[in-house]
Design a protein around this motif. Structure first.
Motif, mmCIF file in Angstrom:
data_model
loop_
_atom_site.group_PDB
_atom_site.id
_atom_site.type_symbol
_atom_site.label_atom_id
_atom_site.label_comp_id
_atom_site.label_asym_id
_atom_site.label_seq_id
_atom_site.Cartn_x
_atom_site.Cartn_y
_atom_site.Cartn_z
ATOM 1 N N ASN A 81 0.807 -1.123 -0.103
ATOM 2 C CA ASN A 81 -0.028 -0.062 0.027
ATOM 3 C C ASN A 81 1.060 1.217 -0.047
ATOM 4 O O ASN A 81 2.009 1.150 0.240
ATOM 5 C CB ASN A 81 -0.811 0.098 1.247
ATOM 6 C CG ASN A 81 -0.138 -0.278 2.577
ATOM 7 O OD1 ASN A 81 0.765 0.538 2.684
ATOM 8 N ND2 ASN A 81 -0.712 -0.850 3.536
ATOM 9 N N MET A 82 0.246 2.286 -0.136
ATOM 10 C CA MET A 82 0.977 3.556 -0.322
ATOM 11 C C MET A 82 1.803 3.996 0.878
ATOM 12 O O MET A 82 2.851 4.733 0.899
ATOM 13 C CB MET A 82 -0.063 4.783 -0.614
ATOM 14 C CG MET A 82 -0.605 4.695 -1.894
ATOM 15 S SD MET A 82 0.676 4.773 -3.155
ATOM 16 C CE MET A 82 0.048 4.403 -4.634
ATOM 17 N N GLN A 83 1.251 3.472 2.260
ATOM 18 C CA GLN A 83 2.119 3.916 3.451
ATOM 19 C C GLN A 83 3.310 3.061 3.340
ATOM 20 O O GLN A 83 4.501 3.810 3.589
ATOM 21 C CB GLN A 83 1.403 3.571 4.512
ATOM 22 C CG GLN A 83 1.851 3.950 5.944
ATOM 23 C CD GLN A 83 1.041 3.936 7.112
ATOM 24 O OE1 GLN A 83 -0.255 3.958 7.035
ATOM 25 N NE2 GLN A 83 1.560 3.985 8.387
ATOM 26 N N GLU A 84 3.395 1.750 3.003
ATOM 27 C CA GLU A 84 4.454 1.265 2.982
ATOM 28 C C GLU A 84 5.657 1.642 1.614
ATOM 29 O O GLU A 84 6.779 1.543 1.961
ATOM 30 C CB GLU A 84 4.313 -0.466 2.739
ATOM 31 C CG GLU A 84 3.505 -1.018 3.778
ATOM 32 C CD GLU A 84 2.939 -2.506 3.281
ATOM 33 O OE1 GLU A 84 2.721 -2.841 2.324
ATOM 34 O OE2 GLU A 84 2.623 -3.179 4.394
ATOM 35 N N MET A 85 4.847 2.039 0.887
ATOM 36 C CA MET A 85 5.692 2.555 -0.467
ATOM 37 C C MET A 85 6.443 3.736 0.068
ATOM 38 O O MET A 85 7.678 3.907 -0.022
ATOM 39 C CB MET A 85 5.087 2.920 -1.530
ATOM 40 C CG MET A 85 5.733 3.697 -2.703
ATOM 41 S SD MET A 85 4.626 4.028 -4.222
ATOM 42 C CE MET A 85 4.710 2.245 -4.822
ATOM 43 N N TRP A 86 5.780 4.782 0.945
ATOM 44 C CA TRP A 86 6.485 5.736 1.421
ATOM 45 C C TRP A 86 7.509 5.544 2.350
ATOM 46 O O TRP A 86 8.471 6.181 2.441
ATOM 47 C CB TRP A 86 5.448 6.665 2.134
ATOM 48 C CG TRP A 86 5.796 7.959 2.834
ATOM 49 C CD1 TRP A 86 6.427 9.176 2.108
ATOM 50 C CD2 TRP A 86 6.614 8.163 4.068
ATOM 51 N NE1 TRP A 86 6.948 9.881 3.142
ATOM 52 C CE2 TRP A 86 7.193 9.347 4.098
ATOM 53 C CE3 TRP A 86 6.575 7.251 5.305
ATOM 54 C CZ2 TRP A 86 7.781 9.917 5.402
ATOM 55 C CZ3 TRP A 86 7.262 7.640 6.159
ATOM 56 C CH2 TRP A 86 7.780 8.968 6.513
ATOM 57 N N GLU A 97 1.621 14.420 3.729
ATOM 58 C CA GLU A 97 1.685 15.183 2.527
ATOM 59 C C GLU A 97 1.521 14.049 1.319
ATOM 60 O O GLU A 97 0.989 14.005 0.252
ATOM 61 C CB GLU A 97 2.804 15.854 2.118
ATOM 62 C CG GLU A 97 3.061 16.437 0.889
ATOM 63 C CD GLU A 97 4.397 17.400 0.824
ATOM 64 O OE1 GLU A 97 4.820 17.720 -0.501
ATOM 65 O OE2 GLU A 97 4.742 17.857 1.989
ATOM 66 N N PHE A 98 2.441 12.759 1.402
ATOM 67 C CA PHE A 98 2.671 11.833 0.544
ATOM 68 C C PHE A 98 1.160 11.237 0.486
ATOM 69 O O PHE A 98 0.697 10.798 -0.749
ATOM 70 C CB PHE A 98 3.657 10.862 0.824
ATOM 71 C CG PHE A 98 3.982 9.741 -0.241
ATOM 72 C CD1 PHE A 98 4.654 10.007 -1.396
ATOM 73 C CD2 PHE A 98 3.207 8.583 -0.086
ATOM 74 C CE1 PHE A 98 4.806 8.856 -2.358
ATOM 75 C CE2 PHE A 98 3.415 7.673 -1.123
ATOM 76 C CZ PHE A 98 4.176 7.670 -2.120
ATOM 77 N N GLU A 108 2.345 10.621 -12.830
ATOM 78 C CA GLU A 108 2.898 11.403 -11.771
ATOM 79 C C GLU A 108 3.879 10.677 -10.724
ATOM 80 O O GLU A 108 5.066 10.899 -10.506
ATOM 81 C CB GLU A 108 2.109 12.558 -11.187
ATOM 82 C CG GLU A 108 3.003 13.711 -10.434
ATOM 83 C CD GLU A 108 1.780 14.289 -9.709
ATOM 84 O OE1 GLU A 108 2.299 15.045 -8.510
ATOM 85 O OE2 GLU A 108 0.947 14.691 -10.337
ATOM 86 N N LEU A 109 3.206 9.753 -10.061
ATOM 87 C CA LEU A 109 3.947 8.823 -9.341
ATOM 88 C C LEU A 109 4.709 8.014 -9.720
ATOM 89 O O LEU A 109 5.889 8.037 -9.112
ATOM 90 C CB LEU A 109 2.784 8.062 -8.653
ATOM 91 C CG LEU A 109 3.230 6.973 -7.543
ATOM 92 C CD1 LEU A 109 3.923 7.694 -6.349
ATOM 93 C CD2 LEU A 109 2.156 6.025 -6.985
ATOM 94 N N HIS A 110 4.686 7.482 -10.945
ATOM 95 C CA HIS A 110 5.636 6.708 -11.646
ATOM 96 C C HIS A 110 6.995 7.798 -11.735
ATOM 97 O O HIS A 110 8.176 7.167 -11.791
ATOM 98 C CB HIS A 110 5.226 6.355 -13.121
ATOM 99 C CG HIS A 110 4.282 5.029 -12.771
ATOM 100 N ND1 HIS A 110 3.643 4.520 -13.678
ATOM 101 C CD2 HIS A 110 3.948 4.414 -11.673
ATOM 102 C CE1 HIS A 110 2.775 3.431 -13.401
ATOM 103 N NE2 HIS A 110 3.024 3.296 -11.897
#
Length: 224
Positions: free
Chosen positions: A1-6, A22-23, A38-40
């Motif tokens: 998930n996005m939190q793990e990616m951050w 913010e992320f 944009e994320l890529h």
């Protein structure tokens, strides 16, 4: 998930990715292609992605040929009945509805029909009773082949590929389709190895080694 990616990005670049809130506000609930792009673009400097042909130069270029296969008459009949939810046709010779093709999860049932109509409940028994198939290998193999457009094509391709010295990998997302393929290969007397989720560890590697051995006579391998 996005939190793990951050968390991963924060480890490799704590200055560039220093604010989790913010992320997540920016990328936590992505719904547009522009935001995905944009994320890529933002994570591109941190990811190494190479294709096999970029690393292993001995791999020959891949050729891909798409062949459109027509459904058999039997497949067309059941496909249309499924699509129209024609229960009267689907269960016409069944004592109970559960003994015939299901119309639950219709997309999966249609995909089964396109692979082989015998993947549908009760169809093989009904067709077998109507045709009175002879109890011999050739008749049984022909019975499996003529019911499915894909098997009709495969039955023409495999002898030619064998004659030219090829080894063949056959993939299917349905394990029950692999059962039909295995029966077909055995009835046609074609050597094969089967590797699916039930073949693990040492047995899996042994099957792969047998298939890849230069002196092997097993030229067809069935994978899931």
């Amino acid at each position: 998930n996005m939190q793990e990616m951050w968390t991963l990005l924060n480890i490799v670049d704590s200055d560039g990715f220093d604010d989790l809130d913010e992320f997540l506000e920016k990328y936590g609930d992505i719904k547009s292609k522009d935001r995905v792009d944009e994320l890529h673009e933002s994570i591109r400097p941190y990811i190494l992605r190479r294709l096999k042909e970029d690393v292993e130069k001995s791999v020959p270029p891949k050729e891909e040929t798409l062949i459109e296969v027509e459904l058999t008459l039997l497949q067309k009949q059941y496909y249309r009945a499924l699509y129209e939810k024609n229960v009267q046709f689907l269960h016409r010779n069944q004592k109970k509805a559960l003994d015939g093709p299901s119309i639950n999860n219709l997309a999966i049932q249609l995909r089964k029909c396109c692979n082989h109509p015998f993947l549908l409940n009760g169809v093989e028994e009904e067709v077998r009773a109507a045709e009175k198939v002879a109890d011999e290998k050739k008749a049984e193999a022909d019975f499996l082949v003529r019911a499915s457009g894909k098997l009709v094509l495969l039955d023409k391709l495999l002898p030619k590929l064998k004659e030219d010295g090829h080894r063949v990998l056959i993939f299917s997302q349905f394990k029950i389709m692999l059962d039909i393929l295995e029966d077909y290969l055995e009835l046609r007397g074609m050597k094969h190895e089967r590797i699916d989720g039930s073949i693990t560890g040492k047995k899996r590697q042994m099957a792969i080694d047998r298939f890849q051995a230069k002196e092997t006579k097993k030229y067809t391998s069935v994978f899931q």
